[in-house]
Scaffold this active site. Structure first.
Site, PDB file in Angstrom:
ATOM      1  CB  SER A  19      10.653   5.569   2.190  1.00  0.00           C
ATOM      2  OG  SER A  19       9.842   4.622   2.826  1.00  0.00           O
ATOM      3  CE  LYS A  72       7.207   4.266   1.008  1.00  0.00           C
ATOM      4  NZ  LYS A  72       6.996   4.638   2.417  1.00  0.00           N
ATOM      5  CE1 TYR A  86       6.680   0.530  -0.149  1.00  0.00           C
ATOM      6  CE2 TYR A  86       6.758  -1.307   1.378  1.00  0.00           C
ATOM      7  CZ  TYR A  86       6.849   0.040   1.136  1.00  0.00           C
ATOM      8  OH  TYR A  86       7.134   0.904   2.166  1.00  0.00           O
ATOM      9  CE1 TYR A 140       7.818   8.250   4.698  1.00  0.00           C
ATOM     10  CE2 TYR A 140       9.610   8.719   6.220  1.00  0.00           C
ATOM     11  CZ  TYR A 140       9.131   8.086   5.095  1.00  0.00           C
ATOM     12  OH  TYR A 140       9.961   7.305   4.378  1.00  0.00           O
ATOM     13  CB  VAL A 175      13.715   3.480   7.673  1.00  0.00           C
ATOM     14  CG1 VAL A 175      12.432   4.160   8.087  1.00  0.00           C
ATOM     15  CG2 VAL A 175      13.455   2.258   6.810  1.00  0.00           C
TER      16      VAL A 175
HETATM   17  N1  GLN Z   1      10.682  -0.836   4.027  1.00  0.00           N
HETATM   18  C1  GLN Z   1      10.165   0.167   4.912  1.00  0.00           C
HETATM   19  C2  GLN Z   1       8.715  -0.116   5.223  1.00  0.00           C
HETATM   20  O1  GLN Z   1       8.011  -0.479   4.324  1.00  0.00           O
HETATM   21  C3  GLN Z   1      10.331   1.513   4.303  1.00  0.00           C
HETATM   22  C4  GLN Z   1       9.857   2.601   5.209  1.00  0.00           C
HETATM   23  C5  GLN Z   1      10.640   3.870   5.105  1.00  0.00           C
HETATM   24  O2  GLN Z   1      11.752   3.966   4.580  1.00  0.00           O
HETATM   25  N2  GLN Z   1      10.079   4.887   5.707  1.00  0.00           N
HETATM   26  O3  GLN Z   1       8.281  -0.004   6.352  1.00  0.00           O
END
Ligand code: GLN
Length: 303
Positions: free
Chosen positions: A63, A66, A187, A239, A257
């Site tokens: 993430s 992003k 994505y 988050y 993650v």
């Molecule tokens: N690839 C993970 C997902 O789409 C990324 C989520 C994350 O890093 N929080 O669920």
């Protein structure tokens, strides 16, 4: 300030806790990463670099991507982007569907999965080859070749049922313009990009330089856009733990993650910590502790 001593001390302090937390296990490529790793790297506004521990090991940025896809979308789409994506913390897990129905398919912010998928849709519309553009941005920012991990990308696609649901749900509200498959392909690939702490500390340098390229290239974003990216990281970058991060650390942060967290002290430095064990909100447990120690030792935060 002796940043090298600070980073060395942080790694030494956390050494007894290596292995804490839970490594993401939803795909094999992440599940097999040893949790007994901790890296930290820092780059000052002036370009001095320091690192300690496993700072040169590449990991799945997940993430954290992003942040870079939003950077690209801000460049390509401008303020129209905000017609499709909000700017409020969600207070919900990163992959939650619950708010999307009552809010007619408009994601709360660009850093939850729904928001990042909406950003990916904008990039598919505005870029001739969005996947390549993401890699060009990442490679240019850190001055080294960055690639996607195709095994990770394929596993994300094979198991990403919630992300498929989020994309289709938004599409049902008319909030995704392109084919869901094309949007998710971008994505899943951006999440699979593999980078080290050193590379990410360098790549996020524009956020402590009012949008100026960390290595002297063309402006990455405007000063106003850099300020907005930092504001979104502070309020939404981790988050439903964003409040806790602001309270304990007080820096704009973006986590993934894969166990990485990038953090910025505007006008001063950018840094990246990585340790694969996560807490229940999906943020790196030791990464968060390392940032807390960094703030305690240096007094550097936005507050
Ligand atoms: N690839 C993970 C997902 O789409 C990324 C989520 C994350 O890093 N929080 O669920």
């Amino acid at each position: 300030m002796d940043f090298q001593a600070v980073l060395d001390e942080i790694v030494a302090t956390l050494e007894p806790e290596l292995g804490a937390g839970t490594v993401a296990s939803y795909i094999p490529a992440l599940a097999r990463v040893s949790p007994r790793q901790l890296g930290i790297a820092l780059r000052t506004r002036a370009g001095e670099e320091f690192c300690a521990g496993d700072a040169a090991t590449r990991f799945s940025i997940q993430s954290i991507s992003k942040l870079f896809s939003l950077t690209l979308a801000m460049r390509h789409v401008g303020d129209d982007l905000w017609q499709r994506i909000g700017r409020e913390p969600s207070g919900n897990p990163f992959n939650s569907l619950v708010q999307l129905e009552s809010e007619q398919g408009k994601p709360r912010n660009p850093f939850i999965n729904a928001g990042a998928i909406a950003v990916a849709d904008r990039l598919v519309t505005h870029c001739a080859n969005a996947r390549a553009d993401v890699l060009t941005l990442l490679s240019g920012l850190c001055g080294e070749a960055v690639g996607f991990d195709e095994e990770v990308a394929a596993s994300e696609a094979a198991t990403g049922f919630r992300n498929v649901a989020l994309a289709n749900f938004m599409k049902s509200f008319g909030k995704i313009d392109n084919d869901v498959a094309a949007v998710l392909d971008l994505y899943f690939h951006q999440c699979s990009a593999a980078m080290s702490c050193v590379q990410l500390a360098r790549a996020t340098g524009y956020l402590c330089r009012d949008g100026a390229h960390p290595l002297g290239g063309a402006e990455v974003v405007s000063e106003r856009q850099a300020r907005r990216l930092n504001a979104l990281m502070l309020t939404c970058g981790t988050y439903d733990a964003a409040g806790e991060f602001a309270f304990r650390i007080g820096m704009p942060c973006k986590s993934g993650v894969g166990g990485g967290i990038v953090a910025v002290v505007p006008d001063t430095l950018s840094l990246c910590v990585w340790s694969p064990g996560l807490d229940e909100t999906g943020n790196s447990l030791l990464g968060m502790k390392a940032l807390e120690l960094f703030v305690a030792r240096t007094g550097l935060s936005v507050f």
